[in-house]
Design an enzyme around this catalytic site. Structure first.
Site, PDB file in Angstrom:
ATOM      1  N   GLY A   1       2.196   4.672  12.895  1.00 54.44           N
ATOM      2  CA  GLY A   1       2.917   3.492  13.382  1.00 54.44           C
ATOM      3  C   GLY A   1       2.275   2.928  14.640  1.00 54.44           C
TER       4      GLY A   1
ATOM      5  N   GLU B   1       9.256   1.659  10.925  1.00 56.62           N
ATOM      6  CA  GLU B   1      10.314   2.654  10.688  1.00 56.62           C
ATOM      7  C   GLU B   1       9.631   4.006  10.718  1.00 56.62           C
ATOM      8  OE1 GLU B   1      13.453   2.093  10.418  1.00 56.62           O
ATOM      9  OE2 GLU B   1      13.566  -0.042   9.974  1.00 56.62           O
TER      10      GLU B   1
ATOM     11  N   GLU C   1       8.851  16.580  15.181  1.00 55.64           N
ATOM     12  CA  GLU C   1       9.312  16.345  13.806  1.00 55.64           C
ATOM     13  C   GLU C   1       8.513  17.256  12.873  1.00 55.64           C
ATOM     14  OE1 GLU C   1       8.194  12.758  11.584  1.00 55.64           O
ATOM     15  OE2 GLU C   1      10.275  12.558  10.933  1.00 55.64           O
TER      16      GLU C   1
ATOM     17  N   CYS D   1      13.383  11.124   6.911  1.00 53.47           N
ATOM     18  CA  CYS D   1      13.313  10.669   8.304  1.00 53.47           C
ATOM     19  C   CYS D   1      14.630  10.872   9.037  1.00 53.47           C
ATOM     20  CB  CYS D   1      12.920   9.196   8.334  1.00 53.47           C
ATOM     21  SG  CYS D   1      14.043   8.137   7.407  1.00 53.47           S
TER      22      CYS D   1
ATOM     23  N   GLY E   1       6.601   5.099   8.046  1.00 56.85           N
ATOM     24  CA  GLY E   1       5.738   6.272   8.006  1.00 56.85           C
ATOM     25  C   GLY E   1       5.828   7.024   9.309  1.00 56.85           C
ATOM     26  N   SER E   2       4.737   7.722   9.641  1.00 58.69           N
ATOM     27  CA  SER E   2       4.792   8.638  10.782  1.00 58.69           C
ATOM     28  C   SER E   2       4.545   7.907  12.103  1.00 58.69           C
ATOM     29  CB  SER E   2       3.756   9.739  10.593  1.00 58.69           C
ATOM     30  OG  SER E   2       2.471   9.161  10.613  1.00 58.69           O
TER      31      SER E   2
ATOM     32  N   LYS F   1       0.873  -1.173   0.000  1.00 62.91           N
ATOM     33  CA  LYS F   1       0.000   0.000   0.000  1.00 62.91           C
ATOM     34  C   LYS F   1       0.904   1.216   0.000  1.00 62.91           C
ATOM     35  CE  LYS F   1      -2.161   2.972   1.805  1.00 62.91           C
ATOM     36  NZ  LYS F   1      -1.891   4.340   1.373  1.00 62.91           N
TER      37      LYS F   1
HETATM   38  P1  NAD Z   1       1.970   8.357   7.161  1.00 64.79           P
HETATM   39  O1  NAD Z   1       2.108   7.663   8.438  1.00 64.79           O
HETATM   40  O2  NAD Z   1       0.972   9.430   7.042  1.00 64.79           O
HETATM   41  O3  NAD Z   1       1.640   7.319   5.984  1.00 64.79           O
HETATM   42  C1  NAD Z   1       2.459   6.200   5.705  1.00 64.79           C
HETATM   43  C2  NAD Z   1       1.611   5.123   5.037  1.00 64.79           C
HETATM   44  O4  NAD Z   1       0.641   4.631   5.951  1.00 64.79           O
HETATM   45  C3  NAD Z   1       0.824   5.633   3.826  1.00 64.79           C
HETATM   46  O5  NAD Z   1       0.796   4.632   2.851  1.00 64.79           O
HETATM   47  C4  NAD Z   1      -0.555   5.870   4.412  1.00 64.79           C
HETATM   48  O6  NAD Z   1      -1.588   5.841   3.471  1.00 64.79           O
HETATM   49  C5  NAD Z   1      -0.662   4.705   5.375  1.00 64.79           C
HETATM   50  N1  NAD Z   1      -1.630   4.899   6.460  1.00 64.79           N
HETATM   51  C6  NAD Z   1      -2.071   6.050   7.007  1.00 64.79           C
HETATM   52  N2  NAD Z   1      -2.962   5.788   7.991  1.00 64.79           N
HETATM   53  C7  NAD Z   1      -3.084   4.440   8.069  1.00 64.79           C
HETATM   54  C8  NAD Z   1      -3.826   3.554   8.892  1.00 64.79           C
HETATM   55  N3  NAD Z   1      -4.645   3.995   9.839  1.00 64.79           N
HETATM   56  N4  NAD Z   1      -3.679   2.232   8.704  1.00 64.79           N
HETATM   57  C9  NAD Z   1      -2.839   1.748   7.762  1.00 64.79           C
HETATM   58  N5  NAD Z   1      -2.118   2.551   6.944  1.00 64.79           N
HETATM   59  C10 NAD Z   1      -2.230   3.872   7.099  1.00 64.79           C
HETATM   60  O7  NAD Z   1       3.428   8.903   6.811  1.00 64.79           O
HETATM   61  P2  NAD Z   1       3.847   9.853   5.600  1.00 64.79           P
HETATM   62  O8  NAD Z   1       3.358  11.235   5.875  1.00 64.79           O
HETATM   63  O9  NAD Z   1       3.511   9.205   4.309  1.00 64.79           O
HETATM   64  O10 NAD Z   1       5.454   9.823   5.715  1.00 64.79           O
HETATM   65  C11 NAD Z   1       6.192  10.711   6.498  1.00 64.79           C
HETATM   66  C12 NAD Z   1       6.640  10.048   7.777  1.00 64.79           C
HETATM   67  O11 NAD Z   1       7.365   8.870   7.468  1.00 64.79           O
HETATM   68  C13 NAD Z   1       7.588  10.897   8.605  1.00 64.79           C
HETATM   69  O12 NAD Z   1       7.237  10.812   9.960  1.00 64.79           O
HETATM   70  C14 NAD Z   1       8.945  10.250   8.375  1.00 64.79           C
HETATM   71  O13 NAD Z   1       9.879  10.454   9.404  1.00 64.79           O
HETATM   72  C15 NAD Z   1       8.558   8.821   8.230  1.00 64.79           C
HETATM   73  N6  NAD Z   1       9.594   8.062   7.524  1.00 64.79           N
HETATM   74  C16 NAD Z   1      10.368   7.185   8.238  1.00 64.79           C
HETATM   75  C17 NAD Z   1      11.394   6.486   7.599  1.00 64.79           C
HETATM   76  C18 NAD Z   1      12.250   5.515   8.363  1.00 64.79           C
HETATM   77  O14 NAD Z   1      12.888   4.678   7.737  1.00 64.79           O
HETATM   78  N7  NAD Z   1      12.308   5.576   9.674  1.00 64.79           N
HETATM   79  C19 NAD Z   1      11.614   6.674   6.237  1.00 64.79           C
HETATM   80  C20 NAD Z   1      10.813   7.564   5.541  1.00 64.79           C
HETATM   81  C21 NAD Z   1       9.798   8.259   6.199  1.00 64.79           C
END
Ligand code: NAD
Length: 504
Positions: A253, A270, A405, A304, A248-249, A195
């Site tokens: 997470g 992550e 962040e 990130c 993701g965020s 996804k």
């Molecule tokens: P996000 O958490 O908004 O979304 C990430 C993914 O999760 C997307 O595909 C989104 O559609 C999905 N998602 C959202 N809500 C969900 C739910 N309730 N259930 C299942 N899936 C859901 O993050 P973002 O805004 O896309 O990315 C930015 C964040 O990602 C920042 O916090 C950044 O630090 C982090 N990030 C971390 C790393 C790492 O390796 N640690 C790498 C890149 C980005």
């Protein structure tokens, strides 16, 4: 027709992008779509299938069938490695198209997508091809009493794929992230449903097609595009899914970990960071300045790993800051498709507003401003989500800008005197992803590395990456590690097979 439209056309009709399920491009069952908006120009340039629960159900069914009945989990490591190497070749062959697509969809400077992200995506595939072939398996010979007789036994640890894996990725490095999860998952014999972020699905869909072209059987890699709550949540909750790898965020997470716990799925997370970047008095000034600019402002700080808290030692503070500000002022904000641009747009207008709100709040809290980034005046950039770099000098880590962040081009800079002090301040965060230190003294660097609470520490460097090494964070930056054997540990289940073969 623009160069980019030509690229989209060649890649297939990605202006009407569909889901990828069981080796075919299909509409969402209810026919729903949503707009994909160019962060640099503000216009809608693609319609994306808006997947929901019923589409997730189809994709998981396909992945389950491919896992339970298909050839992939039963293929040898060498057979799977061959397909992954072919995929790596295809990614290299399509580097230009993919880099343009990624740059347009994510607003990421073409220089980064072409020179770093797409080559790295190919490396991810080639790397895990080698890693699965070379993965050591263990067998232990022993002797144990059994039913009154001493038996010779051999215990074999058989590594098996976990099953159907849900892979969820963010928008900041979509193709790199997708391959970073798909490659180890399928190298180990799993099937998956990916996804991608609703904001940047195009390169992942193209990747799924290339997987097919490389020889990945139908149903092994599926992609459901759509929004988090509608498409991501049912995927994580589906009891037929065995493992969840999420990037993701922090709030998402936490929600995913909570949802996955209901069916005891394996999970890696992550998440975000607020990483400390420490410059000592004895640092190589030019190296530290250039490295620190890169560590903070690559992809406009939407990374990130960004070193968003810069700690500079008293003896070098003024000289360093003068040079650093000069370098940051020279960064070019502009069209991500141009090789001249250092900073492209932020991902959405809403995200830019969020970053601006953080800056306004910092000013309200009385934080000293060293450089205030604004929306560029150039009319050619007026429709994009551009924002120049901002540098604050907060009093301490309790101020909002210094501990949240921001995920934009916003740095907090602090002055410090002693190593003990900077270790404590670097650790004054709930995150623990990355850390950096610039010093001529290896002992200082190593002492910092030992004491900093972070999953990674670079001494005199930024993100010098060896794919055999673990990647990930502690605290609220995540759970588990990716990379090298850590990815393969996650995507495999050890099964003990013990043979009692005789008595001497
Ligand atoms: P996000 O958490 O908004 O979304 C990430 C993914 O999760 C997307 O595909 C989104 O559609 C999905 N998602 C959202 N809500 C969900 C739910 N309730 N259930 C299942 N899936 C859901 O993050 P973002 O805004 O896309 O990315 C930015 C964040 O990602 C920042 O916090 C950044 O630090 C982090 N990030 C971390 C790393 C790492 O390796 N640690 C790498 C890149 C980005």
């Amino acid at each position: 027709m623009s160069a980019h439209e030509a690229t989209l056309g060649r890649a297939r009709d990605l202006t009407h992008a569909k889901l990828w399920i069981d080796g075919a491009s299909v509409d969402a069952l209810d026919g729903a779509t949503y707009d994909d908006v160019d962060p640099a120009g503000g216009e809608v340039f693609a319609q994306i299938a808006r997947g929901g629960g019923a589409d997730v159900d189809r994709a998981v069914t396909a992945a389950r069938r491919a896992f339970d009945m298909g050839p992939w989990p039963r293929a040898t490591a060498a057979q799977r490695a061959k397909v992954l190497r072919k995929l790596a070749e295809l990614l290299v062959e399509h580097r230009e198209d993919l880099a343009q697509l990624e740059s347009r969809d994510a607003g990421k400077p073409f220089r980064e997508t072409a020179d770093r992200d797409v080559p790295r995506a190919a490396e991810n595939c080639a790397f895990f091809a080698g890693a699965i072939e070379q993965r050591e398996q263990s067998a232990f010979f022993d002797r144990k009493p059994f039913l009154g007789r001493e038996r010779e036994i051999v215990s074999i640890v058989r590594e098996e794929p976990v099953g159907v894996c849900a892979l969820l990725t963010p928008w900041n490095s979509p193709l790199m992230q997708a391959t970073w999860k798909i490659a180890p998952a399928i190298a180990a014999g799993n099937t998956c449903v990916l996804k991608p972020s609703e904001l940047t699905p195009l390169s992942t869909l193209r990747l799924a097609e290339l997987c097919s072209e490389a020889g990945v059987p139908d149903g092994v890699v599926n992609v459901v595009t759509g929004f988090g709550p509608a498409a991501g949540a049912p995927l994580v909750a589906d009891p037929r899914v065995d493992a969840v790898a999420f990037t993701g965020s922090e709030p998402t997470g936490i929600a995913i970990n909570t949802a996955a716990a209901a069916t005891l799925k394996k999970v890696t997370l992550e998440l975000g960071g607020k990483s400390a970047n420490v410059v000592c008095d004895d640092a190589d000034l030019e190296l530290a300045v250039e490295g620190s600019v890169l560590a903070m402002f690559r992809h406009s700080g939407q990374v990130c790993l960004a070193g968003t808290r810069l700690y500079v030692q008293g003896g070098i503070y003024d000289r360093f800051l003068e040079r650093y500000l000069e370098r940051v002022r020279a960064l070019r904000v502009g069209d991500p498709q141009s090789r001249e641009s250092d900073l492209g747009p932020l991902i959405t207008p809403q995200h830019r507003e969020r970053v601006e709100r953080f800056c306004a709040q910092a000013e309200d809290e009385g934080v000293e401003v060293l450089l205030r980034g604004t929306r560029p005046g150039d009319p050619a950039l007026a429709r994009g989500n551009y924002l120049g770099p901002t540098i604050f000098a907060p009093r301490d880590e309790s101020q909002t800008i210094a501990h949240e962040e921001v995920f934009g081009p916003v740095l907090s800079v602090f002055r410090f005197d002693a190593l003990d002090e900077v270790v404590a301040r670097a650790n004054a965060t709930r995150f623990g992803l990355s850390s950096y230190i610039w010093t001529a003294n290896v002992a200082t660097g190593l002492r910092f590395a030992q004491r900093v609470r972070a999953g990674m520490c670079w001494i005199n460097g930024y993100f010098l990456r060896d794919l055999r090494q673990p990647f990930g964070g502690v605290g609220m930056s995540g759970l588990g590690r990716e990379g090298g054997r850590w990815s393969l540990d996650f995507f495999t289940e050890p099964k003990l097979v013990c043979i009692s073969y005789g008595s001497e």
